[in-house]
Design a protein around this motif. Structure first.
Motif, PDB file in Angstrom:
ATOM      1  N   ILE A   1     -11.767  52.977  14.989  1.00  0.00           N
ATOM      2  CA  ILE A   1     -12.564  51.747  14.841  1.00  0.00           C
ATOM      3  C   ILE A   1     -12.461  50.924  16.132  1.00  0.00           C
ATOM      4  CG2 ILE A   1     -12.801  49.602  13.511  1.00  0.00           C
ATOM      5  CD1 ILE A   1     -11.699  51.108  11.079  1.00  0.00           C
ATOM      6  N   PRO A   2     -13.609  50.589  16.757  1.00  0.00           N
ATOM      7  CA  PRO A   2     -13.542  49.810  17.996  1.00  0.00           C
ATOM      8  C   PRO A   2     -12.933  48.429  17.760  1.00  0.00           C
ATOM      9  CG  PRO A   2     -15.775  50.643  17.608  1.00  0.00           C
ATOM     10  CD  PRO A   2     -14.985  50.918  16.373  1.00  0.00           C
ATOM     11  N   VAL A   3     -12.290  47.880  18.790  1.00  0.00           N
ATOM     12  CA  VAL A   3     -11.615  46.577  18.619  1.00  0.00           C
ATOM     13  C   VAL A   3     -12.577  45.474  18.195  1.00  0.00           C
ATOM     14  CG1 VAL A   3      -9.516  46.640  20.002  1.00  0.00           C
ATOM     15  CG2 VAL A   3     -11.704  46.394  21.151  1.00  0.00           C
ATOM     16  N   ASP A   4     -13.829  45.571  18.638  1.00  0.00           N
ATOM     17  CA  ASP A   4     -14.767  44.487  18.316  1.00  0.00           C
ATOM     18  C   ASP A   4     -15.662  44.827  17.118  1.00  0.00           C
ATOM     19  OD1 ASP A   4     -16.065  46.467  19.581  1.00  0.00           O
ATOM     20  OD2 ASP A   4     -17.149  45.188  21.008  1.00  0.00           O
ATOM     21  N   ALA A   5     -15.265  45.814  16.332  1.00  0.00           N
ATOM     22  CA  ALA A   5     -16.092  46.231  15.184  1.00  0.00           C
ATOM     23  C   ALA A   5     -16.348  45.074  14.226  1.00  0.00           C
ATOM     24  CB  ALA A   5     -15.415  47.373  14.442  1.00  0.00           C
ATOM     25  N   ARG A   6     -15.381  44.127  14.186  1.00  0.00           N
ATOM     26  CA  ARG A   6     -15.512  42.991  13.269  1.00  0.00           C
ATOM     27  C   ARG A   6     -16.816  42.230  13.507  1.00  0.00           C
ATOM     28  NH1 ARG A   6     -10.706  41.551  14.259  1.00  0.00           N
ATOM     29  NH2 ARG A   6      -9.561  42.540  12.591  1.00  0.00           N
ATOM     30  N   LYS A   7     -17.288  42.279  14.740  1.00  0.00           N
ATOM     31  CA  LYS A   7     -18.500  41.513  15.088  1.00  0.00           C
ATOM     32  C   LYS A   7     -19.771  42.098  14.484  1.00  0.00           C
ATOM     33  CE  LYS A   7     -16.831  39.635  19.416  1.00  0.00           C
ATOM     34  NZ  LYS A   7     -16.473  40.157  20.730  1.00  0.00           N
ATOM     35  N   ARG A   8     -19.765  43.384  14.167  1.00  0.00           N
ATOM     36  CA  ARG A   8     -21.004  43.956  13.622  1.00  0.00           C
ATOM     37  C   ARG A   8     -20.813  44.761  12.345  1.00  0.00           C
ATOM     38  NH1 ARG A   8     -23.363  48.774  17.344  1.00  0.00           N
ATOM     39  NH2 ARG A   8     -24.668  48.860  15.482  1.00  0.00           N
ATOM     40  N   GLU A   9     -19.727  44.504  11.649  1.00  0.00           N
ATOM     41  CA  GLU A   9     -19.528  45.254  10.410  1.00  0.00           C
ATOM     42  C   GLU A   9     -20.431  44.692   9.305  1.00  0.00           C
ATOM     43  OE1 GLU A   9     -15.270  44.897   9.871  1.00  0.00           O
ATOM     44  OE2 GLU A   9     -15.420  42.813   9.359  1.00  0.00           O
ATOM     45  N   MET A  10     -20.698  45.508   8.293  1.00  0.00           N
ATOM     46  CA  MET A  10     -21.572  45.115   7.182  1.00  0.00           C
ATOM     47  C   MET A  10     -20.766  45.291   5.899  1.00  0.00           C
ATOM     48  SD  MET A  10     -24.894  47.095   8.646  1.00  0.00           S
ATOM     49  CE  MET A  10     -26.126  46.479   7.496  1.00  0.00           C
ATOM     50  N   LEU A  11     -20.124  44.228   5.473  1.00  0.00           N
ATOM     51  CA  LEU A  11     -19.216  44.334   4.328  1.00  0.00           C
ATOM     52  C   LEU A  11     -20.001  44.344   3.016  1.00  0.00           C
ATOM     53  CD1 LEU A  11     -16.411  41.833   5.461  1.00  0.00           C
ATOM     54  CD2 LEU A  11     -16.693  44.246   6.028  1.00  0.00           C
ATOM     55  N   TYR A  12     -19.432  44.967   1.991  1.00  0.00           N
ATOM     56  CA  TYR A  12     -20.030  44.891   0.655  1.00  0.00           C
ATOM     57  C   TYR A  12     -18.945  44.562  -0.370  1.00  0.00           C
ATOM     58  CZ  TYR A  12     -18.847  49.933   0.297  1.00  0.00           C
ATOM     59  OH  TYR A  12     -18.215  51.145   0.279  1.00  0.00           O
ATOM     60  N   GLN A  13     -19.306  44.569  -1.639  1.00  0.00           N
ATOM     61  CA  GLN A  13     -18.422  44.016  -2.681  1.00  0.00           C
ATOM     62  C   GLN A  13     -16.991  44.553  -2.595  1.00  0.00           C
ATOM     63  OE1 GLN A  13     -17.014  45.202  -5.807  1.00  0.00           O
ATOM     64  NE2 GLN A  13     -16.536  43.154  -6.607  1.00  0.00           N
ATOM     65  N   HIS A  14     -16.814  45.815  -2.248  1.00  0.00           N
ATOM     66  CA  HIS A  14     -15.474  46.405  -2.199  1.00  0.00           C
ATOM     67  C   HIS A  14     -14.592  45.771  -1.143  1.00  0.00           C
ATOM     68  CE1 HIS A  14     -16.765  50.442  -4.172  1.00  0.00           C
ATOM     69  NE2 HIS A  14     -16.867  49.411  -4.963  1.00  0.00           N
ATOM     70  N   ASP A  15     -15.201  45.052  -0.226  1.00  0.00           N
ATOM     71  CA  ASP A  15     -14.435  44.471   0.875  1.00  0.00           C
ATOM     72  C   ASP A  15     -13.959  43.054   0.564  1.00  0.00           C
ATOM     73  OD1 ASP A  15     -14.750  46.737   2.637  1.00  0.00           O
ATOM     74  OD2 ASP A  15     -16.865  46.174   2.732  1.00  0.00           O
ATOM     75  N   SER A  16     -14.017  42.653  -0.705  1.00  0.00           N
ATOM     76  CA  SER A  16     -13.607  41.283  -1.019  1.00  0.00           C
ATOM     77  C   SER A  16     -12.115  41.072  -0.722  1.00  0.00           C
ATOM     78  CB  SER A  16     -13.938  40.907  -2.460  1.00  0.00           C
ATOM     79  OG  SER A  16     -13.494  41.914  -3.331  1.00  0.00           O
ATOM     80  N   GLY A  17     -11.296  42.121  -0.844  1.00  0.00           N
ATOM     81  CA  GLY A  17      -9.883  41.993  -0.487  1.00  0.00           C
ATOM     82  C   GLY A  17      -9.710  41.797   1.014  1.00  0.00           C
ATOM     83  N   VAL A  18     -10.483  42.560   1.780  1.00  0.00           N
ATOM     84  CA  VAL A  18     -10.424  42.440   3.244  1.00  0.00           C
ATOM     85  C   VAL A  18     -10.818  41.014   3.650  1.00  0.00           C
ATOM     86  CG1 VAL A  18     -11.502  43.243   5.396  1.00  0.00           C
ATOM     87  CG2 VAL A  18     -10.863  44.899   3.623  1.00  0.00           C
ATOM     88  N   SER A  19     -11.873  40.488   3.037  1.00  0.00           N
ATOM     89  CA  SER A  19     -12.337  39.142   3.387  1.00  0.00           C
ATOM     90  C   SER A  19     -11.298  38.092   3.007  1.00  0.00           C
ATOM     91  CB  SER A  19     -13.641  38.811   2.651  1.00  0.00           C
ATOM     92  OG  SER A  19     -14.617  39.749   2.999  1.00  0.00           O
ATOM     93  N   GLN A  20     -10.695  38.257   1.840  1.00  0.00           N
ATOM     94  CA  GLN A  20      -9.691  37.276   1.397  1.00  0.00           C
ATOM     95  C   GLN A  20      -8.475  37.295   2.328  1.00  0.00           C
ATOM     96  OE1 GLN A  20      -9.966  35.010  -0.854  1.00  0.00           O
ATOM     97  NE2 GLN A  20      -7.842  34.290  -0.884  1.00  0.00           N
TER      98      GLN A  20
END
Ligand code: FES
Ligand SMILES: [Fe+2]
Length: 347
Positions: free
Chosen positions: A303-322
């Protein structure tokens, strides 16, 4: 959040979140009579044991002219630089300048020291933050200290940010795909929704329609001075005594692009059952676990270091977001405290 604050928070988090106790090495790595160097959150540190076996940790930097103290020698409770013998104690105070009688440097305390403690066969240090510069009481996960669990400490180095490892722990759903060929993680359905429940110490992210089958939940602890994940993997009968196989995972920043992943593999067993679990683990299971971890490593390092800038999160990523919200909240508090400190200093 303005872009400038966002960037400052991101920068600070990339370097390594403070205000936390981080595991930094296995206990056996800090041997008697030999200093041990470690890079943690971009800081060069040296650890050693005193005559009672207590671990000390200070900057890996000689206050005389900057040589690495880790090239030096342990003299009783203290550490002596190899270059001219200047000796410091565990508080970062110069206790001896052997080449110069009654040298004025003696008694000065030029080095930062770090509180160090041991649990679960690992050394932890407190990495300070501006709002909590003094070490907090050391309260490691109960599985490592309450004597009810047999624990194996595993440590490895991965070439990606510690933030990716923490994200990975807050994402139980990946197991059904990434680890689908594994002995313990091959079961269960590949579709679900996730439920997030806040707890006093962090949150639980779990699958809605599957429990006790696969890696179905993760408890992320991080409201206080430890940040780690706790998860259970149900074990088939062939995997010996005890209930589920529990993993306690920490991710310790080395620098922006590297971290130490620590995993304690735990089983609640005692007496003869503990002996048979230890045997089973060493003989059959350990290699399989490293195989599973290797799958995580390969994926995270891709995973590139700047992947956070263009990732497309969905419902399963609610833990990651929290988890990220939790870390940003801490980072902002640390940066604000350090700004206030700078204001006070400049009057
Ligand atoms: S640089 Fe360490 S004693 Fe001189
Ligand atoms: Fe995984």
């Amino acid at each position: 959040m303005t872009q400038a604050i966002h960037d400052a928070v991101d920068d600070y988090l990339n370097k390594g979140l403070g205000g936390l106790w981080h595991p930094v090495c296995k206990s056996v790595q800090v041997k008697a009579n030999k200093p041990f160097a470690r890079l943690i959150a971009g800081e060069r540190l040296v650890l050693w044991r005193d005559t009672k076996g207590k671990v000390h940790c200070v900057e890996d930097y000689c206050p005389h002219r900057g040589a690495k103290l880790s090239l030096g020698e342990v003299h009783e409770d203290n550490l002596a630089c190899r270059y001219h013998g200047v000796t410091v104690d565990g508080t970062g105070t110069i206790v001896r300048v052997p080449a110069m009688p009654e040298c004025a440097l003696e008694g000065r305390r030029p080095l930062t020291s770090y509180a160090a403690e041991e649990a679960g066969d690992a050394v932890f240090i407190y990495l300070p933050s501006a709002d909590q510069p003094e070490p907090t009481p050391f309260n490691p996960p109960e599985e490592l200290i309450n004597g009810e669990w047999e624990v194996f400490c595993c440590m490895t180095q991965w070439d990606c940010s510690y933030r990716l490892s923490l994200d990975n722990g807050a994402d139980p759903m990946h197991a059904s795909y990434l680890h689908a060929d594994s002995f313990t993680l091959a079961y269960g359905s590949k579709q679900d929704t996730m439920k997030l429940t806040k707890t006093g110490d962090g949150f639980i992210i779990e699958r809605v329609s599957q429990q006790g089958v696969n890696f179905d939940y993760s408890h992320i602890v991080g409201n206080g001075d430890m940040m780690f994940m706790r998860l259970d993997i149900p074990y088939p009968d062939g995997a010996g005594p005890g209930g589920p196989f529990r993993i306690i995972g920490f991710a310790t920043p080395i620098d922006r692009d590297t971290h130490h992943s620590f995993f304690w593999r735990c089983r609640k067993v005692s007496g003869l059952a503990a002996d048979s679990w230890r045997f089973l683990y060493r003989a059959f299971l350990e290699d399989r676990h490293w195989h599973v971890l290797e799958q995580d490593r390969v994926m995270l390092e891709s995973i590139p270091v700047d992947a956070r800038k263009r990732e497309m999160l969905y419902q399963h990523d609610s833990g990651v977001s929290q988890l990220r919200r939790m870390m940003v909240r801490k980072a902002k508090a640390h940066l604000e405290a350090s700004e206030q400190m700078a204001h006070r200093e400049t009057g």
